[in-house]
Design a protein around this motif. Structure first.
Motif, PDB file in Angstrom:
ATOM      1  N   ALA A  96       1.057  -1.324   0.325  1.00  0.00           N
ATOM      2  CA  ALA A  96       0.337  -0.215  -0.397  1.00  0.00           C
ATOM      3  C   ALA A  96       1.067   1.060   0.244  1.00  0.00           C
ATOM      4  O   ALA A  96       0.831   2.515  -0.316  1.00  0.00           O
ATOM      5  N   ILE A  97       1.871   1.298   1.138  1.00  0.00           N
ATOM      6  CA  ILE A  97       2.757   2.748   1.252  1.00  0.00           C
ATOM      7  C   ILE A  97       3.495   2.585  -0.345  1.00  0.00           C
ATOM      8  O   ILE A  97       3.558   3.556  -0.830  1.00  0.00           O
ATOM      9  N   ILE A  98       4.042   1.290  -1.446  1.00  0.00           N
ATOM     10  CA  ILE A  98       4.429   1.326  -2.262  1.00  0.00           C
ATOM     11  C   ILE A  98       3.506   1.817  -3.457  1.00  0.00           C
ATOM     12  O   ILE A  98       4.484   2.679  -4.253  1.00  0.00           O
ATOM     13  N   LYS A  99       2.373   1.799  -3.364  1.00  0.00           N
ATOM     14  CA  LYS A  99       1.640   1.853  -4.134  1.00  0.00           C
ATOM     15  C   LYS A  99       0.620   3.405  -4.348  1.00  0.00           C
ATOM     16  O   LYS A  99       0.816   4.152  -5.587  1.00  0.00           O
ATOM     17  N   ARG A 100       1.852   3.566  -3.192  1.00  0.00           N
ATOM     18  CA  ARG A 100       1.101   5.396  -2.821  1.00  0.00           C
ATOM     19  C   ARG A 100       2.272   6.587  -3.922  1.00  0.00           C
ATOM     20  O   ARG A 100       2.116   7.456  -3.071  1.00  0.00           O
ATOM     21  N   GLY A 101       3.093   5.596  -3.921  1.00  0.00           N
ATOM     22  CA  GLY A 101       4.772   6.597  -3.915  1.00  0.00           C
ATOM     23  C   GLY A 101       5.293   6.947  -2.829  1.00  0.00           C
ATOM     24  O   GLY A 101       6.406   7.794  -2.836  1.00  0.00           O
ATOM     25  N   ALA A 102       5.039   6.485  -2.245  1.00  0.00           N
ATOM     26  CA  ALA A 102       5.662   6.320  -0.136  1.00  0.00           C
ATOM     27  C   ALA A 102       6.640   5.699  -0.129  1.00  0.00           C
ATOM     28  O   ALA A 102       7.240   4.802  -1.129  1.00  0.00           O
ATOM     29  N   THR A 103       7.319   6.098   0.975  1.00  0.00           N
ATOM     30  CA  THR A 103       8.388   5.181   1.649  1.00  0.00           C
ATOM     31  C   THR A 103       8.234   4.429   2.427  1.00  0.00           C
ATOM     32  O   THR A 103       7.952   4.890   3.420  1.00  0.00           O
ATOM     33  N   TYR A 104       8.196   3.205   2.587  1.00  0.00           N
ATOM     34  CA  TYR A 104       8.040   2.303   3.666  1.00  0.00           C
ATOM     35  C   TYR A 104       9.131   2.595   5.159  1.00  0.00           C
ATOM     36  O   TYR A 104      10.834   1.929   4.447  1.00  0.00           O
ATOM     37  N   LEU A 105       8.803   2.457   6.241  1.00  0.00           N
ATOM     38  CA  LEU A 105      10.438   2.661   6.917  1.00  0.00           C
ATOM     39  C   LEU A 105       9.708   1.560   8.522  1.00  0.00           C
ATOM     40  O   LEU A 105       8.901   1.993   8.925  1.00  0.00           O
ATOM     41  N   PRO A 106      10.704   0.731   7.963  1.00  0.00           N
ATOM     42  CA  PRO A 106       9.732   0.000   9.095  1.00  0.00           C
ATOM     43  C   PRO A 106      10.355  -0.038  11.162  1.00  0.00           C
ATOM     44  O   PRO A 106      11.647  -0.173  10.812  1.00  0.00           O
ATOM     45  N   VAL A 107       9.750   0.155  11.242  1.00  0.00           N
ATOM     46  CA  VAL A 107       9.715   0.772  13.507  1.00  0.00           C
ATOM     47  C   VAL A 107       9.291  -0.411  14.234  1.00  0.00           C
ATOM     48  O   VAL A 107       8.269  -1.175  13.818  1.00  0.00           O
ATOM     49  N   ASP A 108      10.244  -0.783  15.251  1.00  0.00           N
ATOM     50  CA  ASP A 108       9.441  -1.798  16.352  1.00  0.00           C
ATOM     51  C   ASP A 108       9.011  -1.280  17.576  1.00  0.00           C
ATOM     52  O   ASP A 108       9.975  -1.065  18.260  1.00  0.00           O
ATOM     53  N   ARG A 109       8.280  -1.663  17.743  1.00  0.00           N
ATOM     54  CA  ARG A 109       7.126  -1.186  18.395  1.00  0.00           C
ATOM     55  C   ARG A 109       8.079  -1.347  20.292  1.00  0.00           C
ATOM     56  O   ARG A 109       7.651  -1.040  20.910  1.00  0.00           O
ATOM     57  N   THR A 110       8.394  -2.595  19.851  1.00  0.00           N
ATOM     58  CA  THR A 110       9.550  -2.238  21.182  1.00  0.00           C
ATOM     59  C   THR A 110      10.592  -1.659  21.503  1.00  0.00           C
ATOM     60  O   THR A 110      11.360  -1.832  22.752  1.00  0.00           O
ATOM     61  N   TRP A 111      10.958  -1.105  20.978  1.00  0.00           N
ATOM     62  CA  TRP A 111      12.317  -0.287  20.553  1.00  0.00           C
ATOM     63  C   TRP A 111      11.685   1.383  21.640  1.00  0.00           C
ATOM     64  O   TRP A 111      10.585   1.353  21.942  1.00  0.00           O
ATOM     65  N   PRO A 112      12.704   1.308  22.990  1.00  0.00           N
ATOM     66  CA  PRO A 112      12.507   2.916  23.412  1.00  0.00           C
ATOM     67  C   PRO A 112      11.807   3.982  22.990  1.00  0.00           C
ATOM     68  O   PRO A 112      12.374   4.224  21.420  1.00  0.00           O
ATOM     69  N   ASP A 113      10.826   5.136  23.505  1.00  0.00           N
ATOM     70  CA  ASP A 113      10.454   5.533  22.914  1.00  0.00           C
ATOM     71  C   ASP A 113      11.686   6.699  22.353  1.00  0.00           C
ATOM     72  O   ASP A 113      11.216   7.187  21.512  1.00  0.00           O
ATOM     73  N   ASP A 114      12.348   6.826  23.128  1.00  0.00           N
ATOM     74  CA  ASP A 114      13.532   8.075  22.945  1.00  0.00           C
ATOM     75  C   ASP A 114      13.808   7.629  21.226  1.00  0.00           C
ATOM     76  O   ASP A 114      14.336   8.100  20.407  1.00  0.00           O
ATOM     77  N   ARG A 115      14.695   6.161  21.296  1.00  0.00           N
ATOM     78  CA  ARG A 115      14.464   6.085  20.221  1.00  0.00           C
ATOM     79  C   ARG A 115      14.281   6.208  18.817  1.00  0.00           C
ATOM     80  O   ARG A 115      14.608   6.305  17.616  1.00  0.00           O
ATOM     81  N   LEU A 116      12.843   5.378  18.986  1.00  0.00           N
ATOM     82  CA  LEU A 116      12.482   5.477  17.870  1.00  0.00           C
ATOM     83  C   LEU A 116      11.752   7.186  17.421  1.00  0.00           C
ATOM     84  O   LEU A 116      11.065   7.297  16.418  1.00  0.00           O
ATOM     85  N   ASN A 117      11.604   8.182  18.254  1.00  0.00           N
ATOM     86  CA  ASN A 117      10.919   9.102  17.843  1.00  0.00           C
ATOM     87  C   ASN A 117      12.320   9.939  17.312  1.00  0.00           C
ATOM     88  O   ASN A 117      11.890  10.771  16.514  1.00  0.00           O
ATOM     89  N   GLY A 118      13.179   9.010  18.050  1.00  0.00           N
ATOM     90  CA  GLY A 118      14.193  10.417  16.818  1.00  0.00           C
ATOM     91  C   GLY A 118      14.119   9.865  15.950  1.00  0.00           C
ATOM     92  O   GLY A 118      14.608  10.345  14.864  1.00  0.00           O
TER      93      GLY A 118
END
Length: 522
Positions: A96-118
């Protein structure tokens, strides 16, 4: 632009190994997937446990979700976070992301919030596709959270008319950084297409059945998923978070797996404990760390010549850059070669501004359409690592990998370690300096030293040694601090408290003495 010097002998071997040009489609992942749908609409595209999706069903669901992304304000070129567990919904979301011409960024919700926000901030991410919308809305209120909910999607939705440029960005992977800041590596559609279109290292066609084993945050997942789906084959999603050999064997035999990629550590475990797990697989790709010659030789004897293929490549080159099919005994070798460049990839060994002749050790540098355009928001690092040179009158952008190696007379490249303290553990690239950075933040740590130790199986483990500043410094306290700063795969498997760190005669930390104190000399 700098010129690279060369001898005739050095130029000759590099010309020989870099004859890799091959035709590949000038199209994006979107167009190639939709072409596969047109060719084989009722063929099975995705398998997950008892569920299957045909190409027609998968395509329609992805089209419907891409409409929702558009309604949420996602435009071509935007970055969309992807937080979906391994499932058919994960593949729907990627498409769906690819079909919108956008870029997908895999993120792991178990990572610390500071790291994810950064990570989300550096990527300029404004929307997030997820199968846990309530949790992520609460944690990341600044993002537009779009739920992935297949029962509400229209499987008959038509393809969007949008055309995606093959030089636009398909995905971003964040890797460890020595300063404590993860590095964002964007990959173009072209890089993935060049990887999986008529590859020299494995057969990928409409009969390909490729299991998806790797974490989606690890770039090997791009090979597993797109290698199957862009060629009209079948992507089989591994059903569990952790691989069990009995379960892997059932998956391989039940689905008729033709090719798979496994990390060096998992390969060693399979060879030691249950080599029959992969007997029916046509091609076993393995890499991520230096290989044990003993395991490679036992695998060759069990599976036969040519079935095991060692692959090498940093994230910055779109997954794989070289391959070495094990076609003969490796007994007596000093190390298993990383081999020759794959199709549409070039490799140069460079030292002191000159190409290296066979046998001369230098830095492994890569070129070709698989290269990332550079690190997100890190212009100085990009300029340092991606450099344009004049090589015998040809302008070539080389990516400096930081890996050392040499060409044998036959052109095959042999890895000789790193120029820095980067390591690969279970396929994940880790900067030991990043762990040290956060360890030294702990108020009760005076000094720290982070390295790796190797088990008898050949598996690497991250080990930390700390000198305490006060009595609060315990292995558990250090562990508890690190889990709030780095992903779980970067947390040392062992943390040891020492009164002091032994030094060598040159004043450096004596790694061998520390490991010997654990009963593990190297």
């Amino acid at each position: 632009m700098d010129k690279i010097a060369f001898s005739e002998e050095a130029l000759s071997v590099h010309r020989k190994i870099n004859r890799t040009d091959a035709a590949y489609p000038e199209e994006s992942l979107k167009e190639l997937f939709e072409a596969a749908v047109d060719r084989r609409p009722e063929a099975v595209a995705v398998v997950h446990q008892e569920r299957t999706l045909t190409y027609r069903e998968l395509n329609g669901l992805a089209n419907s979700l891409s409409v929702r992304l558009a309604a949420a304000g996602v435009e071509p070129g935007h970055v969309v976070g992807l937080s979906v567990k391994r499932s058919p919904e994960m593949i729907v979301a990627m498409l769906a992301i690819i079909k919108r011409g956008a870029t997908y960024l895999p993120v792991d919700r178990t990572w610390p919030d500071d790291r994810l926000n950064g990570i989300l901030d550096r990527a300029g991410c404004t929307a997030l596709l997820t199968d846990a919308p309530d949790e992520l809305r609460a944690r990341f209120g600044q993002l537009r959270v779009v739920p992935v909910d297949p029962p509400t999607l229209d499987a008959d939705e038509k393809n969007p008319s949008l055309r995606v440029d093959p030089d636009s960005l398909a995905y971003i992977v964040f890797t460890s950084g020595s300063t404590g800041t993860p590095k964002g590596v964007p990959i173009r559609h072209r890089g993935v297409v060049r990887l999986v279109s008529d590859p020299s290292f494995v057969s990928l066609d409409e009969n390909a059945v490729v299991p998806q084993l790797a974490s989606v945050f690890f770039d090997a997942a791009a090979f597993e998923i797109w290698g199957a789906l862009l060629n009209g084959g079948t992507s089989v999603l591994y059903p569990s978070d952790h691989i069990r050999l009995s379960e892997l064997k059932r998956l391989v035999e039940r689905n008729g797996v033709t090719a798979l990629f496994i990390t060096t550590a998992l390969f060693n475990v399979i060879v030691d404990e249950a080599p029959g797990t992969l007997d029916s697989v046509r091609t076993i790709l393995t890499g991520g760390e230096a290989h044990s010659l003993g395991h490679i030789e036992r695998a060759r004897k069990h599976y036969g010549d040519g079935k095991v293929v060692s692959v090498y490549g940093p994230t910055e080159c779109s997954v794989f850059a070289t391959h070495y099919p094990v076609r003969s005994s490796v007994q007596g070798e000093s190390a298993l070669p990383i081999g020759l460049p794959i199709q549409n990839t070039s490799l140069y060994i460079v030292a002191d501004g000159a190409l290296c002749a066979p046998g001369e050790v230098g830095e492994v540098c890569l070129a070709g359409p698989g290269l990332s355009p550079g690190y997100l928001g890190m212009d100085e690092l990009t300029k340092k690592k991606y450099v344009e040179y004049d090589i015998d009158g040809e302008k070539v952008v080389l990516y400096h990998t930081g890996d050392r190696g040499f060409c044998r007379e036959d052109g095959n490249v042999v890895f000789q370690g790193r120029l820095d303290d980067q390591v690969k553990v279970n396929g994940f690239r880790i900067e030991l300096g990043e762990i040290t950075h956060f360890m030294n933040e702990v108020p009760y740590v005076k000094q720290s030293y982070v390295t790796t130790s190797e088990k008898e199986s050949g598996e690497k483990v991250v080990v930390a040694f700390v000198v305490p500043a006060d009595a609060d410094c315990t292995p558990q306290a250090c562990h508890d601090h690190l889990v709030t700063k780095v992903p779980r795969y970067m947390v040392p498997g062992e943390i040891h408290v020492r009164d002091s760190l032994p030094l060598t005669g040159s004043g450096k930390v004596d790694r061998k003495a520390l490991l010997a104190g654990l009963g593990n000399p190297e």
